[in-house]
Design a protein around this motif. Structure first.
Motif, PDB file in Angstrom:
ATOM      1  N   ARG A   4     -19.889   6.834  11.402  1.00 22.04           N
ATOM      2  CA  ARG A   4     -20.000   5.483  11.599  1.00 22.04           C
ATOM      3  C   ARG A   4     -21.314   4.600  10.951  1.00 22.04           C
ATOM      4  NH1 ARG A   4     -17.520   4.859  17.749  1.00 22.04           N
ATOM      5  NH2 ARG A   4     -15.586   5.703  17.124  1.00 22.04           N
ATOM      6  N   THR A   5     -22.371   5.371  11.298  1.00 20.75           N
ATOM      7  CA  THR A   5     -23.642   4.697  11.069  1.00 20.75           C
ATOM      8  C   THR A   5     -24.107   5.000   9.448  1.00 20.75           C
ATOM      9  OG1 THR A   5     -25.277   6.241  11.876  1.00 20.75           O
ATOM     10  CG2 THR A   5     -24.444   4.676  13.371  1.00 20.75           C
ATOM     11  N   GLY A   6     -23.941   6.312   9.236  1.00 22.43           N
ATOM     12  CA  GLY A   6     -24.589   6.605   7.760  1.00 22.43           C
ATOM     13  C   GLY A   6     -25.684   7.084   8.044  1.00 22.43           C
ATOM     14  N   ARG A   7     -26.297   6.980   9.191  1.00 20.73           N
ATOM     15  CA  ARG A   7     -27.686   7.773   9.463  1.00 20.73           C
ATOM     16  C   ARG A   7     -27.772   8.954   9.441  1.00 20.73           C
ATOM     17  NH1 ARG A   7     -29.848   5.472  15.071  1.00 20.73           N
ATOM     18  NH2 ARG A   7     -31.426   6.871  14.373  1.00 20.73           N
ATOM     19  N   THR A   8     -29.121   9.488   9.139  1.00 14.00           N
ATOM     20  CA  THR A   8     -29.234  10.987   9.189  1.00 14.00           C
ATOM     21  C   THR A   8     -29.814  11.232  10.375  1.00 14.00           C
ATOM     22  OG1 THR A   8     -29.858  11.036   6.687  1.00 14.00           O
ATOM     23  CG2 THR A   8     -30.647  12.607   8.183  1.00 14.00           C
ATOM     24  N   TYR A   9     -29.114  12.440  11.035  1.00  9.40           N
ATOM     25  CA  TYR A   9     -29.477  12.981  12.268  1.00  9.40           C
ATOM     26  C   TYR A   9     -29.751  14.573  12.117  1.00  9.40           C
ATOM     27  CZ  TYR A   9     -27.309   8.782  14.125  1.00  9.40           C
ATOM     28  OH  TYR A   9     -26.724   7.632  14.542  1.00  9.40           O
ATOM     29  N   ARG A  10     -30.449  14.945  13.206  1.00 10.42           N
ATOM     30  CA  ARG A  10     -30.944  16.232  13.264  1.00 10.42           C
ATOM     31  C   ARG A  10     -30.604  16.947  14.616  1.00 10.42           C
ATOM     32  NH1 ARG A  10     -36.134  14.816   9.911  1.00 10.42           N
ATOM     33  NH2 ARG A  10     -35.393  15.331   7.837  1.00 10.42           N
ATOM     34  N   THR A  11     -29.889  18.143  14.643  1.00  8.00           N
ATOM     35  CA  THR A  11     -29.626  18.528  15.819  1.00  8.00           C
ATOM     36  C   THR A  11     -29.951  19.960  16.032  1.00  8.00           C
ATOM     37  OG1 THR A  11     -27.634  17.160  15.807  1.00  8.00           O
ATOM     38  CG2 THR A  11     -27.377  19.092  17.196  1.00  8.00           C
ATOM     39  N   MET A  12     -30.609  20.536  17.172  1.00  2.82           N
ATOM     40  CA  MET A  12     -30.972  21.904  17.149  1.00  2.82           C
ATOM     41  C   MET A  12     -29.773  22.613  17.846  1.00  2.82           C
ATOM     42  SD  MET A  12     -33.978  22.265  15.843  1.00  2.82           S
ATOM     43  CE  MET A  12     -34.219  24.058  16.578  1.00  2.82           C
ATOM     44  N   LEU A  13     -29.342  23.594  17.260  1.00  2.00           N
ATOM     45  CA  LEU A  13     -28.221  24.746  17.648  1.00  2.00           C
ATOM     46  C   LEU A  13     -28.730  26.004  17.964  1.00  2.00           C
ATOM     47  CD1 LEU A  13     -25.580  23.129  15.393  1.00  2.00           C
ATOM     48  CD2 LEU A  13     -25.758  22.680  17.891  1.00  2.00           C
ATOM     49  N   GLU A  14     -28.314  26.770  18.832  1.00  6.80           N
ATOM     50  CA  GLU A  14     -28.649  28.026  19.177  1.00  6.80           C
ATOM     51  C   GLU A  14     -27.901  28.749  18.201  1.00  6.80           C
ATOM     52  OE1 GLU A  14     -29.048  31.808  22.535  1.00  6.80           O
ATOM     53  OE2 GLU A  14     -28.316  29.628  23.076  1.00  6.80           O
ATOM     54  N   VAL A  15     -28.101  30.044  17.551  1.00  3.75           N
ATOM     55  CA  VAL A  15     -27.237  30.784  16.719  1.00  3.75           C
ATOM     56  C   VAL A  15     -26.790  31.785  17.444  1.00  3.75           C
ATOM     57  CG1 VAL A  15     -27.403  32.456  14.742  1.00  3.75           C
ATOM     58  CG2 VAL A  15     -28.714  30.456  14.679  1.00  3.75           C
ATOM     59  N   VAL A  16     -25.446  31.886  17.873  1.00  3.86           N
ATOM     60  CA  VAL A  16     -24.999  32.873  18.751  1.00  3.86           C
ATOM     61  C   VAL A  16     -24.474  34.131  17.917  1.00  3.86           C
ATOM     62  CG1 VAL A  16     -24.343  31.066  20.416  1.00  3.86           C
ATOM     63  CG2 VAL A  16     -22.516  31.723  18.705  1.00  3.86           C
ATOM     64  N   GLY A  17     -24.494  34.216  16.714  1.00  3.89           N
ATOM     65  CA  GLY A  17     -24.060  35.211  15.865  1.00  3.89           C
ATOM     66  C   GLY A  17     -24.202  34.945  14.552  1.00  3.89           C
ATOM     67  N   ALA A  18     -24.027  36.352  13.750  1.00  4.56           N
ATOM     68  CA  ALA A  18     -24.247  36.140  12.327  1.00  4.56           C
ATOM     69  C   ALA A  18     -23.129  36.932  11.511  1.00  4.56           C
ATOM     70  CB  ALA A  18     -25.645  36.371  11.676  1.00  4.56           C
ATOM     71  N   ASN A  19     -22.366  36.587  10.727  1.00  4.42           N
ATOM     72  CA  ASN A  19     -21.439  37.309   9.890  1.00  4.42           C
ATOM     73  C   ASN A  19     -22.086  37.635   8.551  1.00  4.42           C
ATOM     74  OD1 ASN A  19     -19.475  38.483   8.301  1.00  4.42           O
ATOM     75  ND2 ASN A  19     -17.964  37.231   9.135  1.00  4.42           N
ATOM     76  N   ARG A  20     -22.927  38.567   8.689  1.00  5.89           N
ATOM     77  CA  ARG A  20     -23.757  39.057   7.365  1.00  5.89           C
ATOM     78  C   ARG A  20     -22.723  39.499   6.235  1.00  5.89           C
ATOM     79  NH1 ARG A  20     -28.183  39.124   9.730  1.00  5.89           N
ATOM     80  NH2 ARG A  20     -28.837  40.353  11.284  1.00  5.89           N
ATOM     81  N   ALA A  21     -21.703  39.925   6.348  1.00  7.26           N
ATOM     82  CA  ALA A  21     -20.795  40.066   5.300  1.00  7.26           C
ATOM     83  C   ALA A  21     -20.378  38.945   4.471  1.00  7.26           C
ATOM     84  CB  ALA A  21     -19.493  40.813   5.656  1.00  7.26           C
ATOM     85  N   GLU A  22     -20.210  37.720   5.205  1.00  7.37           N
ATOM     86  CA  GLU A  22     -19.975  36.339   4.839  1.00  7.37           C
ATOM     87  C   GLU A  22     -21.188  35.475   4.553  1.00  7.37           C
ATOM     88  OE1 GLU A  22     -16.729  35.445   3.717  1.00  7.37           O
ATOM     89  OE2 GLU A  22     -16.153  37.489   4.622  1.00  7.37           O
ATOM     90  N   ASN A  23     -22.254  36.099   4.971  1.00  7.54           N
ATOM     91  CA  ASN A  23     -23.429  35.244   4.840  1.00  7.54           C
ATOM     92  C   ASN A  23     -23.538  34.031   5.474  1.00  7.54           C
ATOM     93  OD1 ASN A  23     -26.140  35.018   4.059  1.00  7.54           O
ATOM     94  ND2 ASN A  23     -25.402  33.869   2.033  1.00  7.54           N
ATOM     95  N   GLU A  24     -22.872  34.067   6.817  1.00  3.17           N
ATOM     96  CA  GLU A  24     -22.567  32.974   7.635  1.00  3.17           C
ATOM     97  C   GLU A  24     -23.222  33.239   9.318  1.00  3.17           C
ATOM     98  OE1 GLU A  24     -18.404  31.134   8.272  1.00  3.17           O
ATOM     99  OE2 GLU A  24     -18.456  33.102   9.470  1.00  3.17           O
ATOM    100  N   LEU A  25     -23.860  31.939   9.697  1.00  2.00           N
ATOM    101  CA  LEU A  25     -24.418  31.795  10.906  1.00  2.00           C
ATOM    102  C   LEU A  25     -23.410  31.194  11.854  1.00  2.00           C
ATOM    103  CD1 LEU A  25     -28.092  30.353   9.450  1.00  2.00           C
ATOM    104  CD2 LEU A  25     -27.440  32.581  10.561  1.00  2.00           C
TER     105      LEU A  25
END
Length: 168
Positions: free
Chosen positions: A42-63
């Motif tokens: 709605r605002t178009g503002r930039t936000y930064r959010t910290m998230l815990e990485v619960v896993g990684a799919n290395r085959a897909e290069n995905e967090l």
């Protein structure tokens, strides 16, 4: 689903890791947390959010991260509207694309996360119980219910020549 929002003191504590990224010290957190930079729908503002990485799919290069406040989480709603601008993890940065994991994928990722963190499992279950408003005991049926309420999201580099090869 009824989720509770953290109070001002807890919110400040949860924002502390973001300061490390602001000071270019995000690498101190290792690959356990990432900072997602996204645009408000709605605002178009930039936000930064910290998230815990619960896993990684290395085959897909995905967090893999979890939407701890469910589908009403602001960052989740924002990335549904428009792709995030950046993922910062340790010393790596990339422009991400996202996807919501299927229920079986999410169950497996959450089970793996709990198995890797078995000594912290009581605390993890308590926090997850607090987030969803019911007792999460780590059983298969509870895990199935949990991932329907708290979606797991995969973040991977968008196709580009300037992206790092590995993120997981």
């Amino acid at each position: 689903m009824r989720t509770r929002r953290p109070g001002p003191l807890l919110r400040r504590l949860l924002q502390a890791p973001a300061l490390l990224y602001d000071w270019h010290l995000g690498w101190l957190l290792g690959r356990r947390f990432l900072r997602l930079t996204h645009v408000g729908r709605r605002t178009g503002r930039t936000y930064r959010t910290m998230l815990e990485v619960v896993g990684a799919n290395r085959a897909e290069n995905e967090l893999i991260v979890i939407a701890g406040f469910g589908r009403k989480a602001q960052w989740y709603r924002n990335v549904q509207r428009r792709e995030a601008l950046e993922v910062a993890i340790a010393r790596d940065r990339f422009v991400p694309i996202h996807r919501e994991l299927s229920l079986p994928e999410a169950e497996t990722a959450l089970a793996d996360y709990e198995r890797r963190n078995r000594y912290l499992a009581p605390l993890i279950r308590r926090v997850l119980s607090w987030l969803v408003g019911w007792h999460y005991d780590g059983t298969k049926s509870a895990r199935q219910r949990l991932v329907t309420e708290l979606p797991l999201i995969g973040l991977r580099p968008a196709p580009s020549v300037n992206q790092p090869e590995r993120v997981g």
